[in-house]
Scaffold this motif. Structure first.
Motif, PDB file in Angstrom:
ATOM      1  N   PHE A  31       0.756  -1.044   0.010  1.00  8.86           N
ATOM      2  CA  PHE A  31       0.010   0.052  -0.155  1.00  8.86           C
ATOM      3  C   PHE A  31       0.841   1.268   0.162  1.00  8.86           C
ATOM      4  N   ASP A  32       0.244   2.276  -0.564  1.00  9.88           N
ATOM      5  CA  ASP A  32       1.276   3.352  -0.561  1.00  9.88           C
ATOM      6  C   ASP A  32       0.949   4.172   0.832  1.00  9.88           C
ATOM      7  N   LYS A  33       2.591   4.663   1.280  1.00 15.89           N
ATOM      8  CA  LYS A  33       2.507   4.939   2.543  1.00 15.89           C
ATOM      9  C   LYS A  33       1.843   5.885   2.984  1.00 15.89           C
ATOM     10  N   THR A  34       1.500   7.086   2.259  1.00 18.78           N
ATOM     11  CA  THR A  34       0.599   8.300   2.550  1.00 18.78           C
ATOM     12  C   THR A  34      -0.857   8.007   2.183  1.00 18.78           C
ATOM     13  N   THR A  35      -1.244   7.515   1.383  1.00 12.61           N
ATOM     14  CA  THR A  35      -2.587   7.510   0.927  1.00 12.61           C
ATOM     15  C   THR A  35      -3.236   6.117   1.165  1.00 12.61           C
ATOM     16  N   HIS A  36      -2.411   5.127   1.586  1.00 14.92           N
ATOM     17  CA  HIS A  36      -2.960   3.653   1.786  1.00 14.92           C
ATOM     18  C   HIS A  36      -3.671   3.218   0.662  1.00 14.92           C
ATOM     19  N   THR A  37      -3.500   3.721  -0.609  1.00 16.54           N
ATOM     20  CA  THR A  37      -4.082   2.985  -1.663  1.00 16.54           C
ATOM     21  C   THR A  37      -3.344   1.750  -2.118  1.00 16.54           C
ATOM     22  N   TYR A  38      -4.079   0.708  -2.591  1.00 15.07           N
ATOM     23  CA  TYR A  38      -3.394  -0.606  -2.745  1.00 15.07           C
ATOM     24  C   TYR A  38      -2.413  -0.444  -4.128  1.00 15.07           C
ATOM     25  N   LEU A  39      -1.298  -0.858  -4.020  1.00 18.30           N
ATOM     26  CA  LEU A  39      -0.277  -0.714  -5.150  1.00 18.30           C
ATOM     27  C   LEU A  39      -0.180  -2.078  -5.890  1.00 18.30           C
ATOM     28  N   GLY A  40      -0.253  -3.288  -5.135  1.00 13.58           N
ATOM     29  CA  GLY A  40       0.186  -4.532  -5.667  1.00 13.58           C
ATOM     30  C   GLY A  40       0.379  -5.505  -4.720  1.00 13.58           C
ATOM     31  N   GLU A  41       1.006  -6.627  -5.315  1.00 15.87           N
ATOM     32  CA  GLU A  41       1.617  -7.547  -4.174  1.00 15.87           C
ATOM     33  C   GLU A  41       2.615  -8.119  -4.703  1.00 15.87           C
ATOM     34  N   ARG A  42       3.257  -9.082  -3.972  1.00 17.13           N
ATOM     35  CA  ARG A  42       4.591  -9.943  -4.243  1.00 17.13           C
ATOM     36  C   ARG A  42       4.540 -11.180  -3.372  1.00 17.13           C
ATOM     37  N   SER A  43       5.118 -12.200  -4.097  1.00 17.56           N
ATOM     38  CA  SER A  43       4.957 -13.314  -3.238  1.00 17.56           C
ATOM     39  C   SER A  43       6.207 -14.205  -3.445  1.00 17.56           C
ATOM     40  N   TYR A  44       6.775 -14.921  -2.456  1.00 20.96           N
ATOM     41  CA  TYR A  44       8.210 -15.692  -2.656  1.00 20.96           C
ATOM     42  C   TYR A  44       8.095 -16.755  -2.030  1.00 20.96           C
ATOM     43  N   LEU A  45       8.816 -17.770  -2.073  1.00 20.19           N
ATOM     44  CA  LEU A  45       9.195 -18.954  -1.445  1.00 20.19           C
ATOM     45  C   LEU A  45      10.014 -18.690  -0.327  1.00 20.19           C
ATOM     46  N   ILE A  60       4.124 -11.422  -8.729  1.00 17.58           N
ATOM     47  CA  ILE A  60       4.395 -10.121  -8.420  1.00 17.58           C
ATOM     48  C   ILE A  60       3.421  -9.286  -9.263  1.00 17.58           C
ATOM     49  N   SER A  61       2.825  -8.236  -8.831  1.00 17.00           N
ATOM     50  CA  SER A  61       1.752  -7.341  -9.616  1.00 17.00           C
ATOM     51  C   SER A  61       1.957  -6.146  -9.278  1.00 17.00           C
ATOM     52  N   ALA A  62       1.078  -5.038 -10.055  1.00 18.42           N
ATOM     53  CA  ALA A  62       1.062  -3.675  -9.916  1.00 18.42           C
ATOM     54  C   ALA A  62      -0.133  -3.054 -10.344  1.00 18.42           C
ATOM     55  N   VAL A  63      -1.098  -2.507  -9.611  1.00 17.93           N
ATOM     56  CA  VAL A  63      -2.321  -1.635 -10.191  1.00 17.93           C
ATOM     57  C   VAL A  63      -1.663  -0.637 -10.638  1.00 17.93           C
ATOM     58  N   LEU A  64      -1.762  -0.422 -11.993  1.00 18.19           N
ATOM     59  CA  LEU A  64      -1.257   0.729 -12.817  1.00 18.19           C
ATOM     60  C   LEU A  64      -2.625   1.832 -13.254  1.00 18.19           C
ATOM     61  N   ASP A  65      -4.043   1.327 -13.022  1.00 17.53           N
ATOM     62  CA  ASP A  65      -5.052   2.095 -13.217  1.00 17.53           C
ATOM     63  C   ASP A  65      -6.398   1.554 -12.574  1.00 17.53           C
ATOM     64  N   ARG A  66      -7.200   2.529 -12.258  1.00 16.07           N
ATOM     65  CA  ARG A  66      -8.320   1.785 -11.697  1.00 16.07           C
ATOM     66  C   ARG A  66      -9.686   2.950 -12.323  1.00 16.07           C
ATOM     67  N   GLY A  67     -10.637   2.364 -12.094  1.00 14.82           N
ATOM     68  CA  GLY A  67     -11.945   3.240 -12.674  1.00 14.82           C
ATOM     69  C   GLY A  67     -13.149   2.514 -11.937  1.00 14.82           C
ATOM     70  N   VAL A  68     -14.212   3.137 -12.354  1.00 15.39           N
ATOM     71  CA  VAL A  68     -15.622   2.832 -11.811  1.00 15.39           C
ATOM     72  C   VAL A  68     -16.379   2.682 -13.072  1.00 15.39           C
ATOM     73  N   ALA A  69     -17.099   1.507 -13.445  1.00 19.76           N
ATOM     74  CA  ALA A  69     -18.234   1.514 -14.473  1.00 19.76           C
ATOM     75  C   ALA A  69     -19.445   1.106 -14.003  1.00 19.76           C
ATOM     76  N   ASP A  70     -20.552   1.550 -14.914  1.00 17.89           N
ATOM     77  CA  ASP A  70     -21.922   1.411 -14.513  1.00 17.89           C
ATOM     78  C   ASP A  70     -22.380   0.138 -14.448  1.00 17.89           C
ATOM     79  N   LYS A  71     -21.856  -0.599 -15.490  1.00 23.33           N
ATOM     80  CA  LYS A  71     -22.149  -2.084 -15.649  1.00 23.33           C
ATOM     81  C   LYS A  71     -21.144  -2.898 -16.099  1.00 23.33           C
TER      82      LYS A  71
END
Length: 81
Positions: A31-45, A60-71
């Protein structure tokens, strides 16, 4: 659960992570340290196994864009198809 300072997502952004361990794998939700917005995740053994060596990245992942749709099926404004 454990807090991880300075965790890095797939886009190279640093943040604070919540980490948990299960079945020889550690997953960090970043999560972003200031806004607490979810940024992504990482997993390892955690240990050497048939799946690989300890420390090997398993996801490993990163959320680069987000939005809201009506349907379902609709692309949010400013989003990418």
């Amino acid at each position: 659960m454990e807090v991880v300072h300075g965790a890095v997502d797939a886009a190279g952004r640093r943040g604070e992570a919540l980490a948990f361990e299960s079945l020889n794998e550690r997953t960090e939700y970043i999560f972003d340290k200031t806004t607490h917005t979810y940024l992504g995740e990482r997993s390892y053994l955690l240990k050497d196994s048939k799946a690989g060596k300890a420390g090997q990245l398993t996801g490993i992942s990163a959320v680069l864009d987000r939005g809201v749709a009506d349907k379902a099926g609709q692309v949010p404004s400013g989003g990418k198809a």
